[in-house]
Design a protein around this motif. Structure first.
Motif, PDB file in Angstrom:
ATOM      1  N   VAL A  59       0.842  -1.208   0.000  1.00  0.00           N
ATOM      2  CA  VAL A  59       0.000   0.000   0.000  1.00  0.00           C
ATOM      3  C   VAL A  59       0.876   1.257   0.000  1.00  0.00           C
ATOM      4  O   VAL A  59       0.598   2.228  -0.717  1.00  0.00           O
ATOM      5  N   ALA A  60       1.956   1.219   0.777  1.00  0.00           N
ATOM      6  CA  ALA A  60       2.882   2.372   0.818  1.00  0.00           C
ATOM      7  C   ALA A  60       3.485   2.610  -0.567  1.00  0.00           C
ATOM      8  O   ALA A  60       3.578   3.764  -1.035  1.00  0.00           O
ATOM      9  N   ALA A  61       3.867   1.537  -1.234  1.00  0.00           N
ATOM     10  CA  ALA A  61       4.470   1.676  -2.570  1.00  0.00           C
ATOM     11  C   ALA A  61       3.439   2.213  -3.562  1.00  0.00           C
ATOM     12  O   ALA A  61       3.764   3.039  -4.426  1.00  0.00           O
ATOM     13  N   ALA A  62       2.193   1.756  -3.418  1.00  0.00           N
ATOM     14  CA  ALA A  62       1.139   2.225  -4.321  1.00  0.00           C
ATOM     15  C   ALA A  62       0.880   3.709  -4.107  1.00  0.00           C
ATOM     16  O   ALA A  62       0.684   4.464  -5.063  1.00  0.00           O
ATOM     17  N   ARG A  69       3.792  10.177  -7.234  1.00  0.00           N
ATOM     18  CA  ARG A  69       4.787  10.522  -8.267  1.00  0.00           C
ATOM     19  C   ARG A  69       4.214  10.396  -9.673  1.00  0.00           C
ATOM     20  O   ARG A  69       4.941  10.543 -10.659  1.00  0.00           O
ATOM     21  N   GLY A  70       2.924  10.061  -9.745  1.00  0.00           N
ATOM     22  CA  GLY A  70       2.268   9.970 -11.050  1.00  0.00           C
ATOM     23  C   GLY A  70       2.659   8.737 -11.834  1.00  0.00           C
ATOM     24  O   GLY A  70       2.566   8.700 -13.069  1.00  0.00           O
ATOM     25  N   LEU A  71       3.145   7.723 -11.135  1.00  0.00           N
ATOM     26  CA  LEU A  71       3.542   6.495 -11.822  1.00  0.00           C
ATOM     27  C   LEU A  71       2.395   5.497 -11.831  1.00  0.00           C
ATOM     28  O   LEU A  71       1.659   5.374 -10.854  1.00  0.00           O
ATOM     29  N   GLY A  72       2.247   4.784 -12.919  1.00  0.00           N
ATOM     30  CA  GLY A  72       1.194   3.784 -13.008  1.00  0.00           C
ATOM     31  C   GLY A  72       1.590   2.494 -12.333  1.00  0.00           C
ATOM     32  O   GLY A  72       0.806   1.871 -11.626  1.00  0.00           O
TER      33      GLY A  72
END
Lengths: 292, 90
Positions: free
Chosen positions: A248-251, A257-260
């Motif tokens: 969840v933290a990584a998501a 950061r706007g990363l998919g």
């Protein structure tokens, strides 16, 4: 999202249980006007349940009432008494026709309008206690937006299947799988039937492990002693919680950061895995750490 | 004599029995049970409130209490009065 690991049945004509049921800390309560109440006590139980609901002291429990079946003369009176008194939902027994859900929806809307309750607030939990009900589970679950969970029957269903309940639960295996499939397709919760042997803790633990693995969200409960066992099985382990937190933290970080794509422990993680991790944290009582 | 009752004598419950009173006698309320000595005034008030709301009078109401809260006493009184009125003598 609400946890529904345990929903405790409380006999509708028993003041002691009605007033104290929430103290056992189930996720939800089912104040029962149906099978737990003798025919000659239906009137008194309806008044009692209504007044206990008005008093409204149920801790954090989701409060529902099991009304009498829509094939009886009681169900409308039940609704008239309990819906205005303040409940989260209605548990309806022996549902087997989606049309009944439409009728129930209309009746609830009329009562809500008259009582000044927001339209659609009263949720519906459907008990599917016949082969026909299980067969039409998806249609029933999608017949009204109010439907929030479907629940297989135990005794009635096995009788309808022309078998009986065994310790292994073989006779309900196919039914349970169908029910989870229908629930997920319809976007509602799958809640299991009761475990009738109230002194068989090991048997209960085994059955809960099994239904959790099938995908059930929780179980109906007939004895308070069953609650901690079921919660224990449904509560994620420390290891599962730690992993879920990392996902969840990584998501969250990826979203900021706007990363998919999300990477955890050097591996790519897709959206369903993040959703499952969030659900793990909700089950662990850590919903504040959930992304959405 | 016509009577009707509701409730039980189990813990936290009470048994309310309604029977016919003499015309013009109003409400006669009898209480029994361990806690009634202490809570008699509030229990009488609770029963009276329900009877008044239902327009009931000229009745004898007997309460066998086993630790019922006011809300339970009221619910049982309402059920007993409704049964009395409906001719249900359960």
């Amino acid at each position: 999202m609400r946890l529904r690991r345990t929903m405790l049945y409380l006999p509708g004509n028993n003041p002691n249980m009605l007033l104290r049921g929430h103290l056992f800390n189930p996720d939800g309560l089912v104040l029962d006007l149906e099978d737990a109440v003798a025919m000659r006590e239906k009137d008194a139980a309806r008044i009692l349940v209504r007044d206990v609901l008005r008093q409204g002291n149920f801790g954090t429990c989701e409060v529902t009432v099991r009304i009498n079946g829509m094939d009886t003369s009681y169900w409308k009176e039940d609704l008239e008494a309990v819906v205005p008194a303040g409940i989260h939902g209605i548990r309806v027994p022996k549902v087997e026709d989606p049309k009944d859900m439409v009728l129930l929806d209309e009746t609830l809307s009329e009562i809500e309008t008259r009582a000044g309750i927001p339209l659609g607030k009263t949720l519906v939990f459907c008990l599917l206690e016949t082969a026909k009900g299980i067969w039409r589970a998806y249609e029933i679950a999608t017949a009204s937006k109010r439907v929030t969970a479907i629940i297989p029957g135990g005794e009635d269903l096995t009788a309808d299947l022309r078998t009986n309940r065994s310790a292994e639960g073989t006779e309900l295996e196919g039914v349970r799988k169908m029910l989870v499939l229908a629930a997920r397709a319809a976007g509602v919760d799958a809640l299991d039937t009761v475990f009738p042997r109230i002194t068989d803790d090991e048997g209960l633990r085994k059955e809960v492990g099994f239904i959790k693995q099938l995908g059930f969200d929780g179980k109906s409960v007939i004895h308070p002693n069953q609650i901690p066992i079921i919660h224990d099985v449904f509560t994620p382990t420390e290891k599962e919680i730690e992993k879920a937190k990392r996902i969840v933290a990584a998501a969250k970080e990826a979203a900021e950061r706007g990363l998919g794509a999300v990477s955890v422990d050097g591996r790519m993680v897709d959206r369903p895995v993040v959703k499952r991790a969030e659900f793990t944290l909700i089950r662990a009582g850590l919903s504040e750490e959930v992304l959405s | 004599m016509k009577t009707a009752s509701a409730g039980t004598v189990e813990s936290m419950d009470c048994l309310v029995t309604v029977s016919e009173g003499a015309p013009g006698s109003g409400l006669s309320i009898q209480l029994s049970g361990a806690a009634t000595a202490r809570f008699a005034p509030t229990m009488r008030k609770a029963v009276q409130e329900v009877a008044t709301a239902m327009g009931a009078s000229d009745l004898s109401i007997s309460i066998q209490d086993n630790g019922a809260l006011d809300l339970i006493l009221k619910a049982r009184t309402e059920a007993a009065l409704a049964r009395y009125r409906g001719g249900d003598t359960a």
